[in-house]
Design a protein around this motif. Structure first.
Motif, PDB file in Angstrom:
ATOM      1  N   TRP A  30       0.785  -1.232   0.000  1.00  0.00           N
ATOM      2  CA  TRP A  30       0.000   0.000   0.000  1.00  0.00           C
ATOM      3  C   TRP A  30       0.820   1.287   0.000  1.00  0.00           C
ATOM      4  O   TRP A  30       0.276   2.351  -0.285  1.00  0.00           O
ATOM      5  CB  TRP A  30      -0.983   0.005   1.180  1.00  0.00           C
ATOM      6  N   HIS A  31       2.100   1.238   0.304  1.00  0.00           N
ATOM      7  CA  HIS A  31       2.902   2.466   0.369  1.00  0.00           C
ATOM      8  C   HIS A  31       3.726   2.620  -0.907  1.00  0.00           C
ATOM      9  O   HIS A  31       4.590   1.790  -1.194  1.00  0.00           O
ATOM     10  CB  HIS A  31       3.829   2.449   1.585  1.00  0.00           C
ATOM     11  N   PRO A  32       3.500   3.685  -1.666  1.00  0.00           N
ATOM     12  CA  PRO A  32       4.186   3.842  -2.959  1.00  0.00           C
ATOM     13  C   PRO A  32       5.695   4.057  -2.853  1.00  0.00           C
ATOM     14  O   PRO A  32       6.413   3.825  -3.825  1.00  0.00           O
ATOM     15  CB  PRO A  32       3.512   5.069  -3.573  1.00  0.00           C
ATOM     16  N   ALA A  35       9.387  -0.253  -2.242  1.00  0.00           N
ATOM     17  CA  ALA A  35       9.391  -1.213  -3.347  1.00  0.00           C
ATOM     18  C   ALA A  35       9.352  -2.648  -2.855  1.00  0.00           C
ATOM     19  O   ALA A  35       8.749  -3.517  -3.493  1.00  0.00           O
ATOM     20  CB  ALA A  35      10.621  -1.003  -4.225  1.00  0.00           C
ATOM     21  N   ALA A  56      11.517   2.737  -3.225  1.00  0.00           N
ATOM     22  CA  ALA A  56      11.309   2.818  -4.665  1.00  0.00           C
ATOM     23  C   ALA A  56      12.236   3.867  -5.260  1.00  0.00           C
ATOM     24  O   ALA A  56      12.512   4.890  -4.635  1.00  0.00           O
ATOM     25  CB  ALA A  56       9.856   3.175  -4.955  1.00  0.00           C
ATOM     26  N   SER A 133       2.675  10.553   2.426  1.00  0.00           N
ATOM     27  CA  SER A 133       2.406   9.872   1.148  1.00  0.00           C
ATOM     28  C   SER A 133       1.807   8.487   1.390  1.00  0.00           C
ATOM     29  O   SER A 133       0.970   8.026   0.621  1.00  0.00           O
ATOM     30  CB  SER A 133       3.674   9.781   0.296  1.00  0.00           C
ATOM     31  N   ALA A 137      -1.881   7.295   0.139  1.00  0.00           N
ATOM     32  CA  ALA A 137      -2.035   6.050  -0.618  1.00  0.00           C
ATOM     33  C   ALA A 137      -3.090   5.150   0.022  1.00  0.00           C
ATOM     34  O   ALA A 137      -3.854   4.480  -0.693  1.00  0.00           O
ATOM     35  CB  ALA A 137      -0.699   5.326  -0.719  1.00  0.00           C
ATOM     36  N   ARG A 140      -6.445   6.473  -1.072  1.00  0.00           N
ATOM     37  CA  ARG A 140      -6.714   6.123  -2.476  1.00  0.00           C
ATOM     38  C   ARG A 140      -7.036   4.633  -2.610  1.00  0.00           C
ATOM     39  O   ARG A 140      -7.940   4.258  -3.353  1.00  0.00           O
ATOM     40  CB  ARG A 140      -5.514   6.476  -3.358  1.00  0.00           C
ATOM     41  N   HIS A 141      -6.294   3.787  -1.903  1.00  0.00           N
ATOM     42  CA  HIS A 141      -6.509   2.343  -1.963  1.00  0.00           C
ATOM     43  C   HIS A 141      -7.949   1.997  -1.590  1.00  0.00           C
ATOM     44  O   HIS A 141      -8.624   1.254  -2.299  1.00  0.00           O
ATOM     45  CB  HIS A 141      -5.534   1.625  -1.024  1.00  0.00           C
TER      46      HIS A 141
END
Length: 154
Positions: A30-32, A35, A56, A133, A137, A140-141
């Protein structure tokens, strides 16, 4: 000691949010900014577990230790063990609470850290951006997974 704090209301039940954020190795789900997460010791819900996070878009990795997991209070606490950040010590808490009048979740993420005064502002900004962030996220999820005709209870 510096304290950094972010919070958000997420359009899902506290239990649904908790099930997503609870596994210690689950951040990439779930966390952009994350990675990969690999457990190096212990299980996903084992206090004392170690996870190595890969960020990421770069070579940054950190090693963190799970120090507390409380399903009743929906709280996870962990500390940095190995990291490239300008802090001597950092302990983070992620907590999920119900918003009783809407049926949504209130999520708060905080860190208490020790760093040199010259590094304090930059360290706090980094944590605010990282945690902010992640909470965006999460919103949004769950907004994406909610049918368009479904609204929060209230």
């Amino acid at each position: 000691m510096a304290r950094t704090y972010v919070s958000a209301v997420v359009p899902a039940t506290a239990e649904a949010v908790w099930q997503l954020v609870r596994p210690f190795d689950g951040l990439p789900q779930w966390h952009p900014a994350i990675a990969a997460s690999e457990l190096e010791e212990g299980g996903a819900t084992t206090v004392g577990a170690l996870r190595r996070l890969s960020f990421a878009g770069g070579d940054t990795t950190v090693l963190e230790r799970l120090t507390a997991l409380d399903d009743t209070a929906r709280t996870v606490i962990y500390e940095l063990v190995e990291h490239p950040f300008p802090v001597r010590r950092s302990v983070s808490t992620l907590r999920v609470l119900p918003v009783t009048d809407t049926g949504e979740a209130f999520v708060e993420w905080s860190a208490e850290s020790e760093e040199d005064a010259a590094d304090s502002a930059a360290a706090q900004t980094l944590v605010e951006e990282l945690y902010g962030s992640g909470l965006s996220a999460l919103r949004r999820h769950f907004a994406a997974s909610r049918p368009s005709h479904e609204a929060p209870a209230g």
